[in-house]
Each structure stands twice: as C-alpha cells, then as structure tokens.
Design an enzyme around this catalytic site. Structure first.
Site, PDB file in Angstrom:
ATOM      1  CD  GLU B  49      -3.125  -0.367   0.257  1.00  0.00           C
ATOM      2  OE1 GLU B  49      -3.354  -1.093  -0.725  1.00  0.00           O
ATOM      3  OE2 GLU B  49      -3.705   0.709   0.462  1.00  0.00           O
ATOM      4  CG  ASP B  60      -3.661   9.149   7.215  1.00  0.00           C
ATOM      5  OD1 ASP B  60      -3.587   7.924   7.430  1.00  0.00           O
ATOM      6  OD2 ASP B  60      -3.782   9.639   6.077  1.00  0.00           O
ATOM      7  CE1 TYR B 175      -7.844  -0.256   6.032  1.00  0.00           C
ATOM      8  CE2 TYR B 175      -6.351  -0.025   4.174  1.00  0.00           C
ATOM      9  CZ  TYR B 175      -6.611   0.109   5.521  1.00  0.00           C
ATOM     10  OH  TYR B 175      -5.641   0.604   6.355  1.00  0.00           O
TER      11      TYR B 175
END
Ligand SMILES: Cc1ncc(COP(=O)(O)O)c(C=O)c1O
Lengths: 396, 268
Positions: B49, B60, B175
C-alpha cells in the site's frame, strides 16, 4: 438515493468523508428532518433565539457613514446577538439536534474563537460537554476568546498539526469524530463541510434574511437593491441570502478577504482566485497548488482565513445568482474605523469586509439605492489586533 | 487473472495470510522510498500500500500525518510518486501495488488522466480515504476503464445495506477497518470482525484485508482464523522510518525484521 435531502448544489457539495462517518452524517440528516417537522423542537429553538440570544436583531439605518444622498444603507445587527456574532443562531439549533440524538458531547473547530465561544455558551446552557479544536497559532492570536471559552467550561485543544490554523482545526475535529461519533456530535461552524452541514447551517441561519425582509418592507416598502455579506465558509452570507435567492431584483454580493492583495498569494479568496476541488468533505472552490495540495489562506480577520467556501456559494457563483468580490486588509481596517467614528458601532473585522464593499457601492451609485450589509459580528474581539495594525495612527 | 487474484489464490493454497505494509512515497525522500519498498518486498511483503502525500489527511493519525509532512517538505509530487512506482514495477512484476490517497489529488489531475497514469506505472488498485461508496461512481468508472481495482472500505459500523453494496461491488480486496477512528499504532484494532467477515465470505465477496491498529504479529492469527485474507500495517511501518530517519542502515534492518516477523505470523 442515499440521502433524503439533496446532497449537492448543482455540481458542488457531496459527502467526501471516510466511510466511517457516513452513518453519523445520515443520522444527523434524519434528526434534522424530523426536528424541522416537530413543533416542540421549533418552539424550543425559537424561545432560545428570542429569550436567550436576543432575536430579532435590529435593522439599523446608518446616519452618517454614507455621503451619497441617493443611497440608504442599512445594517443587519447580528453584532448585537448574544455571543457577539451570528454564530449563536445555528449553534443553538445544532446543540438541540445533538440532544435529540442523545449525544452527550460536542466537538467544534474554531478559528477566531467566535464559533468556539458560541459553542461553549450553548453547551453551558444546555448541559453538554464541549471540546473545541483551535489551531495553535490561533490560540496565541485570540487569547481573550480562549479564556472566554474556558470560562464557560469548554475544553480548548490547541492543534499543532499542519499550519496550526482553522483548516487544521477542522481536520482534527473530523479525526476526533471518526472515533467518537456514537456519543459525540460534530458541530461544524460554517455552511461548508459534507452534506448535511451546509443545508442545516443555512436553515438555522435563515432568520437573518427573513427578519431583514420584514424589517426593510416596513421601512422602505420595498426590497433592497443589494445585500452584502462577508464570506469565510459562508454561514452569515447564506443565512442572509437564503430568503432572497428567488427575488431577482435583489443583488446578492459575497465579500471574500483579499488580504494583502488578490494578486499576492496572501489572501483567502477561494471563489475569486481558487479552483474547484475537494476539501473537508465537499466539492467546492478551494485554494490549492498545481498538484492539488491545499494552500494556506491569509486574512487580517481570522474568521475569514479559510482556504475553501461552502458549496452553495460555489453554486450561486457558477449560475450567476450571486456575485463574489474581495476586499483587502487595508480597506477592511478603514471601514472598521469609519463605522466606529461615524456611527458609534465597532464591527468585527470580518463584517468590516462587507461594509467596505458596500461603501464602495454607495460611492459609485448614480440612482436611488437601498443597500443592506449583514453586520455579522461585533469588533470587541478585534480591538487589540487592530490596535497593533494602526497603532496610534488613527484616521483623521 | 489480476495480481491480487493470483496472490490470494497462491496464499490460500499455502494456507497463509497476506502481509501488506504501507509507506508514504517521498518519506523521508523520494529516492529512499524506492529502496525502502525493495527492502519490504525482499523481506516478504505480499503486496504494497503506497501513500501519496496530501496536505490535509483527515483519516490519518499523527504518525502518517507527519510522514506526509516530511514528504511534502521536499515537494514530493504525484509525478515523482508514479515514477517510483514504475521503477518498483520494473523490478517486481508480480507484487500487487495499491495506492492509498485523498480525492483532491485525483480531482486536480483529472480522473481519466490520473487513472491512466496509475495504470501506466503498474498500479493495481486505488483506495481513496475520503471517498465513501456513495460518492465513488465516477472514480470506479475510470478505475475500471484502466483495469484498476477501486478498493472499498468495510467499516465496523457498516449496516446490512452497506455490506451488501460492498459484497457486490468490491474488486481486488476489501479494506476492513479493525476499529473506528483514524490510522495509528497507538490504538489497537479492537472490533470483533468475525460477523462482518463471515457475512462477506457468505456473500462470496472479494477477500478482506484488515487495517487500522495492526502493529504486532500476535494480532494477526485471530483475524485470519475469522476469515480475513491478511492484514495491512501502516503506522507501525512508518514509525520505523521516522525513528531511524537519519540512519538508513538501521532503518532498513528494522524494516526487514518487522516485515519478516509480521509475515511469519501470517502462516497458519
Ligand atoms: C463575525 C464573523 N463574521 C463572519 C465570520 C465568517 O464565517 P461565515 O462565512 O461562516 O459567516 C466569522 C467567523 O468566525 C465571524 O466571527
């Protein structure tokens, strides 16, 4: 259809957020729709607006600041609202929604500290815990508002990430929310961000324009020729515009911050100089470089220092229904002082941008003209800052 | 068959899960990224990734935010990122390469051009951290045109309808988030995913990789037993790069050790 309300304004808006936040946004949309149809909710909101916040706010006809005899200039006095700015309107609405959803905590972002202050006061009143993200730079620049928020029991969390300003505070609030959405409502402070925020914020501010319509009809027996409001994310402007969008005779003018000049790279004119892109959950006009990295905005006024704009403004611009102009720091400072000197009103630096443009229009008018400026907030918070800029060199 | 298809088939035969490290391209520098990626592959990474640095990464946590800032400090551009990927692809023809980035980088370049460039450089999949399923159609369309898998996210709060959408539309891999929140090794994956994994398996969905909060070998086995096809470790990998930024030799040794330990834990 995934949403009940339209998530876009023309091509703009949408829900560009991590998948995790979609259920929280859907829940908020449903709660909003139900609340709008619930007389008990509407009654409580209206009671808070009148008995706590001080609505309706007056529409004041200026006496001295306009020298052109053809022009009448009115000020919609959101500066007189409890909290010192229009922000209190929609914050009360959203805190009531949060309670309806059984959320016990509120997250908010703030730049100048106005939205944080409004959030803190509403949470103190209605018994929720407030957690306010504020860029570390802004914490330094807006010390008095930080103290004010803490006085009312809010936790103020400085954000060091990125540039330490409003956009970073929004990032951090979104990150917090993606871990805490079950118990926490994110109370976004402007008419930007992912659906349904731009719609909710507009609807909870639309009384600004509705009151203005009634007040101006009583005074002038006609609608104004133009309505002028400053645009950071766009909440005070859309609250003022909403009731006039279907009145083609009323020009809608949004004023963005030109900072040190629209040709420099130090401004916050997302519509004027930006391009289309995605920031903070919405497709709109944003300030970005050639690779799509978000650029830092600049304005003397912290409340306008934001590199994007709410999606409905992007749409109103694209279809030509509203026009967007810009005003420099220097022009805003000039209008700030003029209003103090000539009308005895100290406006917020944000609102001074709208006023400065209205004064330009007034000067240029060649026929009878009625103008309304949304005076979105008062300038107490800006006094120290302005003093640094103009020092003792006050205007004659 | 796609590279992901081959990989998952292969691993299934060997009764192994996939270990997929994430790194940010351009951190600590664009040339170093190439070497870091080679080290990870040589140490057993099954797929990659790769992040493109973005100024405002809302999904994030601190580790990957700082990684993006380091990459942006020397103006890492999407063009440079594609060049590095092409170099990796020239050396390793079989490893699946996924991109993980934010939508504005794609919008700015233009969807058609972005996905073409991705395909040309050898990318197999693209995951957009801020594009939920309901906004994904234009991206999926361009991805498909360029033979790239658009990766969908299965969140722990996904309802029946969301899971059905994922099961019927996902290609490449799914995911699956190990927990709510943002990326970061500070908070461990803590959600019981067995129901979600079971439901997706039953619907014959494409394989799932678990990400968010995976940082230690001990976490891996239970996910594989519950039906996951592997795990993704981002912040834990990036932490090693941050810690040894100034000592390349130690950095590469630590990255290799970490990768080997994680890979070993994927063997049932
Ligand atoms: C007084 C005042 N006006 C305007 C703004 C700008 O926000 P918006 O564009 O959402 O009205 C702010 C924001 O802090 C403000 O405090």
């Amino acid at each position: 259809m995934d949403t009940s309300l339209p998530p876009k304004f023309g091509q703009f808006g949408g829900m560009f957020v991590p998948e995790l936040l979609i259920p929280a946004l859907d829940q908020l949309e449903q709660a909003f729709i139900e609340a709008q149809q619930d007389p008990a909710f509407i009654k409580e909101f209206n009671e808070l607006l009148t008995e706590y916040a001080g609505r309706p706010t007056p529409l004041t006809k200026t006496r001295n600041i306009v020298s052109n005899p053809l022009v009448t200039l009115y000020l919609k006095r959101e500066d007189l609202l409890h909290g010192g700015a229009h922000k209190t309107n929609q914050v009360l609405g959203q805190v009531l929604l949060a309670k309806r959803m059984n959320k016990t905590e509120i997250i908010a972002e703030t730049g100048a500290g106005q939205h944080g202050t409004a959030t803190a006061l509403a949470c103190a009143l209605l018994g929720l815990k407030a957690r306010i993200y504020m860029g570390a730079e802004d914490v330094k620049r807006q010390e008095p508002n930080v103290f004010r928020m803490r006085l009312m029991g809010a936790e103020v969390i400085p954000v060091n990430a990125g540039s330490g300003t409003l956009k970073d505070a929004v990032n951090e609030a979104l990150r917090d929310w993606s871990a805490t959405y079950e118990t926490t409502h994110y109370l976004l402070g402007t008419a930007a961000g992912p659906h349904p925020f731009p719609t909710i914020v507009r609807e909870f501010h639309r009384m600004i324009g509705e009151e203005t319509r009634v007040q101006i009809m009583k005074k002038e027996q006609r609608l104004p020729d133009a309505i002028i409001a400053c645009v950071g994310g766009g909440s005070n402007a859309i609250g003022m515009f909403a009731d006039f969008i279907d009145e083609p005779s009323v020009a809608l003018i949004g004023v963005e911050p030109a900072g040190k000049g629209i040709e420099t790279n130090q401004h916050g004119a997302a519509i004027g100089k930006g391009s289309k892109g995605i920031l903070h959950g919405a497709y709109s006009y944003i300030m970005q470089d050639r690779n799509g990295q978000i650029e830092e905005s600049y304005s003397i006024s912290a409340g306008l220092d934001y590199p994007a704009v709410g999606p409905q403004h992007a749409h109103l611009h694209d279809i030509g229904r509203a026009s967007y102009v810009s005003i420099t720091d220097a022009e805003a400072l000039d209008a700030f002082q003029k209003l103090a000197r000539l009308e005895g009103i100290i406006p917020a630096l944000e609102s001074s941008h709208a006023l400065a443009h209205a004064l330009k229009m007034a000067e240029a008018a060649t026929k009878e003209t009625v103008l309304v400026v949304n005076l979105s907030g008062r300038g107490d918070k800006d006094i120290q800052h302005v003093q640094q800029f103009i020092g003792k060199g006050l205007m004659p | 068959m796609t590279r992901y298809g081959l990989l998952f088939e292969n691993l299934k035969r060997k009764q192994e899960g996939a270990f997929v490290p994430f790194v940010m391209l351009g951190d600590p520098g664009i040339e170093q990224s190439f070497e870091i990626i080679c080290t990870l592959i040589d140490a057993g990474a099954d797929a990659l990734e790769l992040g493109f640095p973005f100024s405002d990464p809302i999904a994030d946590g601190p580790t990957i935010q700082k990684s993006a800032l380091r990459a942006l400090k020397h103006n890492t551009t999407p063009d440079q990122c594609f060049e590095i990927i092409a170099k990796v692809r020239a050396r390793y023809s079989e490893i699946p390469i996924g991109l993980l980035l934010y939508s504005n980088l794609v919008m700015k370049r233009g969807l058609a051009e972005f996905y073409q460039a991705a395909h040309m450089s050898g990318v197999d999949s693209v995951l957009l951290a801020d594009v939920p399923f309901r906004e994904s159609e234009p991206f999926r369309e361009q991805a498909k045109k360029n033979k790239i898998d658009h990766i969908l996210i299965a969140a722990p709060n996904a309802d029946e309808k969301a899971l059905a959408n994922i099961a019927s539309s996902a290609t490449g891999y799914i995911y699956m988030l190990g927990r709510a929140g943002v990326t970061g090794a500070e908070n461990q994956a803590d959600c019981d995913l067995s129901n979600t994994l079971g439901e997706l398996l039953q619907k014959k969905a494409t394989p799932s990789l678990i990400g968010f909060g995976i940082s230690r070998p001990e976490q891996i086995k239970n996910y594989l037993l519950a039906g996951a096809a592997g795990v993704i470790a981002g912040s834990a990998t990036v932490n090693i790069i941050e810690k040894h930024e100034t000592n390349a030799e130690v950095m590469h040794r630590e990255l290799a050790l970490f990768c080997q330990a994680m890979k070993a834990a994927t063997k049932l």
